[in-house]
Design a protein around this motif. Structure first.
Motif, PDB file in Angstrom:
ATOM      1  N   GLY A  48     -10.574  -9.156 -19.898  1.00 61.62           N
ATOM      2  CA  GLY A  48     -10.079  -9.771 -18.679  1.00 61.62           C
ATOM      3  C   GLY A  48      -9.868  -8.737 -17.594  1.00 61.62           C
ATOM      4  O   GLY A  48     -10.307  -7.589 -17.711  1.00 61.62           O
ATOM      5  N   ASP A  84      -5.977 -11.980 -16.139  1.00 59.17           N
ATOM      6  CA  ASP A  84      -6.851 -13.132 -15.905  1.00 59.17           C
ATOM      7  C   ASP A  84      -8.084 -13.001 -16.791  1.00 59.17           C
ATOM      8  O   ASP A  84      -8.774 -11.978 -16.755  1.00 59.17           O
ATOM      9  N   THR A  85      -8.333 -14.027 -17.598  1.00 63.45           N
ATOM     10  CA  THR A  85      -9.520 -14.048 -18.452  1.00 63.45           C
ATOM     11  C   THR A  85     -10.304 -15.320 -18.162  1.00 63.45           C
ATOM     12  O   THR A  85      -9.806 -16.250 -17.514  1.00 63.45           O
TER      13      THR A  85
END
Length: 361
Positions: free
Chosen positions: A243, A256-257
């Motif tokens: 991410g 954030d992935t």
């Protein structure tokens, strides 16, 4: 406090191939230190340098402040236990164990007394008259240990000595080795590629890869808080989810992935927001059926459920993470008995149970 042994910036080449690149290792008195790594990582070369079987191309090998780099094998205060035992098959157990004292010219009566004492220490007091071929693998390994300790070395080197044993005997010998090291008060340097063995035996583990040290520390520290992707994946099962670091507040990181926003914590210097990172979370720390309204976490679909005796391993996937398998480990206590392939679940974890790892540029 001065370490018992210090490999200071040691390098080693075989022709054009650099097998050790500036290795720095200390060994404390009475410590059980394990050097852990895959085949070709350089771990056996480190042991051979300490033992005097190999020279070095750079750096120094210090023992209690004295440089041993040019000291021959027979003048180093160390003994080595090899994977293949290296026993003399034409000699009895007692003759094998006493050989080191014999070549030092000790009196026969002293040798006999010391052999009896050491064989008792390793639990072979009645077997001195046998030959190696008449003994089990575990007994031969104890003979090799007895031969190593009889000359009272300050440090014992162990080159994957348990790898040829079956599972049950290996577990017995692990317990015996740790107990023996504590009773003797001698530093042990243990070489292995077996992660579980390293965790079970060691006061401290040094993870090596491609001739460099990846990370070192207590077993629990390395297991719970890996600092590199290699350590995270090599030392036990781990889920590594790629991410981008979105935000950081102290140790708490938001990542954030492609499968959702996830939490992790960082040890040491943190990468800058926007950096490519991995979230590393052990299978036993992943929660199933996490709160679907929680802002962080990910959905997944069950791919497989495998019974492993005391545990159940659940493998899941998320279409946003192609090729990635998310593993969840649970006790086989019936709590996931109704879970079947194709079921949809929500995954989550405590931030303290997930380590943030920076991806090398």
């Amino acid at each position: 406090m001065q370490p018992l042994l210090h490999l200071n910036n040691v390098s080693k080449r075989y022709g054009a191939v650099r097998v050790l690149d500036g290795i720095d290792i200390t060994v404390a008195d009475n410590e059980f230190l394990t050097i852990l790594g895959p085949s070709g990582s350089g771990k056996t070369t480190i042991l051979r340098i300490i033992g005097g079987f190999e020279g070095i191309d750079g750096g120094s090998l210090m023992f209690e402040g004295r440089d041993l780099s040019a000291v021959p094998i027979n003048r180093r205060p160390f003994n080595t236990v090899f994977q293949d035992y290296a026993l003399f098959h034409h000699m009895t157990v007692a003759e094998n164990v006493g050989y080191g004292l014999k070549v030092r010219g000790r009196p026969k009566a002293e040798i006999a007394a010391r052999v009896a004492e050491v064989l008792d220490t390793v639990g072979l007091g009645t077997l001195g008259g046998r030959y190696p071929a008449q003994m089990s693998g575990g007994q031969r390994q104890r003979v090799a240990l007895a031969r190593a300790i009889i000359c009272e070395p300050r440090l014992i080197l162990l080159d994957e000595p348990l790898s040829a044993l079956d599972v049950e005997l290996r577990a017995q010998m692990q317990r015996f080795l740790k107990s023996l090291q504590r009773r003797l008060g001698i530093a042990f340097v243990f070489i292995t590629h077996d992660q579980e063995e390293a965790i079970a035996l060691s006061d401290r583990i040094i993870v090596v890869n491609r001739g460099r040290i990846e990370q070192e520390g207590a077993p629990e520290e390395l297991y719970r808080r890996p600092r590199t992707p290699f350590t995270a994946s090599f030392l036990g099962d781990n889920n590594l989810i790629p991410g981008t670091l979105a935000a950081i507040d102290g140790r708490l990181c938001t990542v954030d992935t492609a499968a959702g926003r996830l939490d992790a914590t960082v040890d040491g210097p943190a990468p800058a927001p926007g950096s490519a990172v991995l979230v590393a979370v052990r299978p036993e720390h992943v929660r199933l059926d996490a709160d679907p309204a929680a802002p962080h976490g990910m959905s997944a679909e069950v791919a497989d459920v495998r019974f492993l005796g005391a545990n159940v391993m659940i493998e899941l996937f998320n279409p946003a993470l192609p090729g990635a398998v998310i593993k969840v480990r649970r006790l086989a206590d019936g709590s996931v008995a109704g879970l079947r392939p194709g079921a949809s679940v929500r995954l989550g974890w405590a931030a303290d149970d997930a380590a943030l790892l920076q991806v090398a540029p």
